[in-house]
Design a protein around this motif. Structure first.
Motif, PDB file in Angstrom:
ATOM      1  N   GLY A 151       0.800  -1.223   0.000  1.00 29.38           N
ATOM      2  CA  GLY A 151       0.000   0.000   0.000  1.00 29.38           C
ATOM      3  C   GLY A 151       0.831   1.271   0.000  1.00 29.38           C
ATOM      4  O   GLY A 151       1.916   1.338  -0.588  1.00 29.38           O
ATOM      5  N   GLU A 152       0.328   2.302   0.707  1.00 29.07           N
ATOM      6  CA  GLU A 152       0.960   3.618   0.705  1.00 29.07           C
ATOM      7  C   GLU A 152       2.368   3.582   1.309  1.00 29.07           C
ATOM      8  O   GLU A 152       3.300   4.206   0.788  1.00 29.07           O
ATOM      9  N   HIS A 153       2.510   2.864   2.427  1.00 29.33           N
ATOM     10  CA  HIS A 153       3.832   2.789   3.061  1.00 29.33           C
ATOM     11  C   HIS A 153       4.844   2.112   2.141  1.00 29.33           C
ATOM     12  O   HIS A 153       5.992   2.552   2.020  1.00 29.33           O
ATOM     13  N   ALA A 155       4.744   2.023  -1.073  1.00 29.68           N
ATOM     14  CA  ALA A 155       5.034   2.927  -2.187  1.00 29.68           C
ATOM     15  C   ALA A 155       6.092   3.959  -1.794  1.00 29.68           C
ATOM     16  O   ALA A 155       6.927   4.358  -2.619  1.00 29.68           O
ATOM     17  N   GLU A 156       6.088   4.379  -0.528  1.00 30.10           N
ATOM     18  CA  GLU A 156       7.100   5.338  -0.072  1.00 30.10           C
ATOM     19  C   GLU A 156       8.478   4.690  -0.049  1.00 30.10           C
ATOM     20  O   GLU A 156       9.480   5.339  -0.370  1.00 30.10           O
ATOM     21  N   GLN A 175       2.003  -8.882  -0.819  1.00 28.40           N
ATOM     22  CA  GLN A 175       0.662  -8.491  -0.391  1.00 28.40           C
ATOM     23  C   GLN A 175       0.184  -9.478   0.654  1.00 28.40           C
ATOM     24  O   GLN A 175      -0.098 -10.643   0.361  1.00 28.40           O
ATOM     25  N   GLU A 180      -5.669  -4.757   1.109  1.00 26.69           N
ATOM     26  CA  GLU A 180      -4.733  -3.660   0.924  1.00 26.69           C
ATOM     27  C   GLU A 180      -4.614  -3.342  -0.571  1.00 26.69           C
ATOM     28  O   GLU A 180      -4.212  -4.183  -1.370  1.00 26.69           O
ATOM     29  N   THR A 181      -4.958  -2.128  -0.938  1.00 28.70           N
ATOM     30  CA  THR A 181      -4.911  -1.724  -2.342  1.00 28.70           C
ATOM     31  C   THR A 181      -3.459  -1.533  -2.788  1.00 28.70           C
ATOM     32  O   THR A 181      -2.718  -0.763  -2.176  1.00 28.70           O
ATOM     33  N   ARG A 183      -0.201  -0.167  -4.287  1.00 30.07           N
ATOM     34  CA  ARG A 183       0.313   1.133  -4.722  1.00 30.07           C
ATOM     35  C   ARG A 183       1.707   1.013  -5.318  1.00 30.07           C
ATOM     36  O   ARG A 183       2.316   2.013  -5.661  1.00 30.07           O
ATOM     37  N   ASP A 213      -0.284  -1.080   5.575  1.00 29.88           N
ATOM     38  CA  ASP A 213      -1.014   0.112   6.009  1.00 29.88           C
ATOM     39  C   ASP A 213      -1.886  -0.174   7.219  1.00 29.88           C
ATOM     40  O   ASP A 213      -2.105   0.709   8.057  1.00 29.88           O
ATOM     41  N   GLN A 249       8.141   9.857   9.803  1.00 32.20           N
ATOM     42  CA  GLN A 249       7.027   9.842   8.851  1.00 32.20           C
ATOM     43  C   GLN A 249       5.745  10.216   9.585  1.00 32.20           C
ATOM     44  O   GLN A 249       5.210   9.455  10.378  1.00 32.20           O
ATOM     45  N   GLU A 251       2.603  10.782   8.657  1.00 30.52           N
ATOM     46  CA  GLU A 251       1.336  10.101   8.376  1.00 30.52           C
ATOM     47  C   GLU A 251       1.235   8.756   9.072  1.00 30.52           C
ATOM     48  O   GLU A 251       0.136   8.285   9.366  1.00 30.52           O
TER      49      GLU A 251
END
Length: 465
Positions: A151-153, A155-156, A175, A180-181, A183, A213, A249, A251
């Motif tokens: 996910g977002e993490h 992707a970072e 995954q 979890e989508t 990214r 995430d 981080q 977020e």
């Protein structure tokens, strides 16, 4: 990355520093030995006699090279940039050693000996750096990191790896649960065919980063424990991100991360040490820079035709939300803020005077804040103090913003040397992540590192506006 006195430092750069320290130390011996060979046809020196001179040269040059950013984790900007910084370092080193030899004649070398020594040192540092960066860019030498999460993490982490200077390589992302989508690119996602431990062994993984995430869904605790028992390091995304980037981080930060994590502690005895450091550095800088301050006063007075204030006072939020007046040399026109409404300074701001632009670029406008430090309103190193109007807005829009008032504000700081001048809520959010890293990992050693790297920030004109 390794943690040294609460601050994360690249092991590769620390190794480079050690090797260069030895080469600088040895160059003094080689310079004198070569001089003897050329003049007398033999080597006639005692090793023990050269230790003070070699140690002084090594210490002075390393201090200058650190100050010019030659050991920053992401300083590499091409061969030309590196050559420029090394060249400037040795020019400053030549001046510093000439002054030192004048003050301490017992350390001095002959002109011919020192010329050979500094030439050998310059060539050895350049050679070592070209070899170092050629070697460390090979993927075989990078730490192999397997990421749990897409996910977002995740992707970072992928974005960090794409920079190519972080010293790690991600063979792929897993995954853990279908909710979890993704990214990250589909081609970077891996399938666990048997179990996580076998996959980690097959991929020769050094570390597994848990970057889901939402860890409440499908967390594979048994498989992660198996990997840990097999010798694979296990890290959480927040700690991994902090270690690699030098910032927290925002977020991903949770209350439990602050409460249970190492760091974010009270100053205690360290506050006394920090205060002594502040007073000592401020008095030293005042003694060195008072001629510059007089020139600044004269320039502001002449430009304004003898009208208008020399100093600019402005209310700022300090330690524990206490208000104080920060003192700076005036760099804007009188009445820059019509109606008293607070406005962010912008790039090429029309309100800045010609003298003010020079003062800001060289940071001379900041020098009167040394009196704020002596008065106890500020520290030399810490988060930049903001105006009450901005603080009120930023608190509403940015989580954990009030935490930056847990320590005294500073003239310079980790956020100032790592990030350009901030002029928006987005910039304030980014700089807060560096401020939180400083608060979490504060040490006297960290303050010294920031102070040295501030020299590089001033000379290269980063962050001034």
């Amino acid at each position: 990355m390794m943690r040294l006195l609460r601050h994360y430092i690249s092991q590769a750069l620390l190794t480079l520093l050690g090797v260069e320290a030895l080469s600088l130390f040895g160059s003094i011996y080689l310079g004198r030995a070569l001089h003897f060979m050329l003049i007398q046809g033999k080597v006639g020196l005692r090793v023990d006699e050269m230790i003070p001179s070699a140690s002084a040269f090594m210490f002075v040059m390393l201090t200058i090279m650190i100050s010019l950013g030659l050991y920053e984790r992401n300083f590499w900007s091409g061969k030309g940039e590196m050559l420029l910084r090394v060249g400037v370092s040795f020019l400053f080193g030549l001046f510093a050693m000439t002054l030192l030899y004048y003050l301490v004649p017992d350390l001095a070398l002959g002109r011919g000996e020192f010329s050979l020594a500094i030439g050998i040192a310059f060539l050895s540092v350049l050679s070592l750096r070209f070899i170092f960066f050629k070697i460390t860019r090979h993927d075989q030498l990078k730490q192999r990191v397997l990421v749990l999460g897409v996910g977002e993490h995740a992707a970072e982490i992928e974005a960090l790896q794409q920079q190519g200077t972080m010293g790690f390589l991600v063979p792929g992302y897993i995954q853990v649960h279908e909710h979890e989508t993704p990214r990250v690119p589909a081609g970077r996602m891996l399938q666990v065919t048997s179990n996580l431990a076998n996959l980690a062994d097959e991929l020769r993984v050094d570390e597994i980063v848990v970057a889901m995430d939402d860890r409440r869904k499908g967390f594979p605790i048994d498989e992660i424990l198996s990997c840990k028992i097999n010798g694979v390091a296990i890290s959480h995304f927040l700690g991994f991100f902090e270690r690699q980037t030098g910032k927290v981080q925002l977020e991903a930060l949770r209350p439990s991360s602050i409460i249970f994590a190492e760091g974010f502690q009270g100053m205690g005895l360290r506050s006394t040490v920090k205060r002594m450091f502040d007073v000592t550095v401020s008095l030293l800088l005042l003694a060195l820079t008072w001629p510059l301050m007089l020139v600044a006063v004269l320039a502001i007075w002449l430009e304004s035709g003898g009208h208008g204030p020399i100093l600019y006072r402005q209310s700022r939020v300090g330690f524990k939300d206490r208000l104080f007046e920060v003192i700076k040399f005036r760099s804007m026109v009188v009445g820059a803020e019509k109606g008293g409404k607070a406005v962010w300074a912008q790039k090429n701001d029309s309100r800045i005077t010609r003298v003010g632009a020079v003062l800001r670029e060289t940071r001379i406008d900041e020098l009167p804040q040394l009196f704020n430090v002596l008065r106890g309103d500020m520290s030399f190193v810490g988060p930049r103090p903001e105006r009450p109007q901005f603080v009120a807005d930023l608190r509403r829009g940015i989580p954990c913003y009030s935490m930056r008032h847990m320590v005294k504000p500073g003239i310079t700081g980790w956020a100032q040397i790592c990030y350009p001048y901030g002029a928006s809520e987005k910039d304030a959010r980014e700089k807060l992540q560096y401020d939180l890293y400083y608060i979490k990992n504060y040490s006297f050693f960290f303050d010294v590192v920031i102070l040295l790297q501030t020299v590089h920030t001033i000379l290269w004109g980063r962050g001034a506006r």
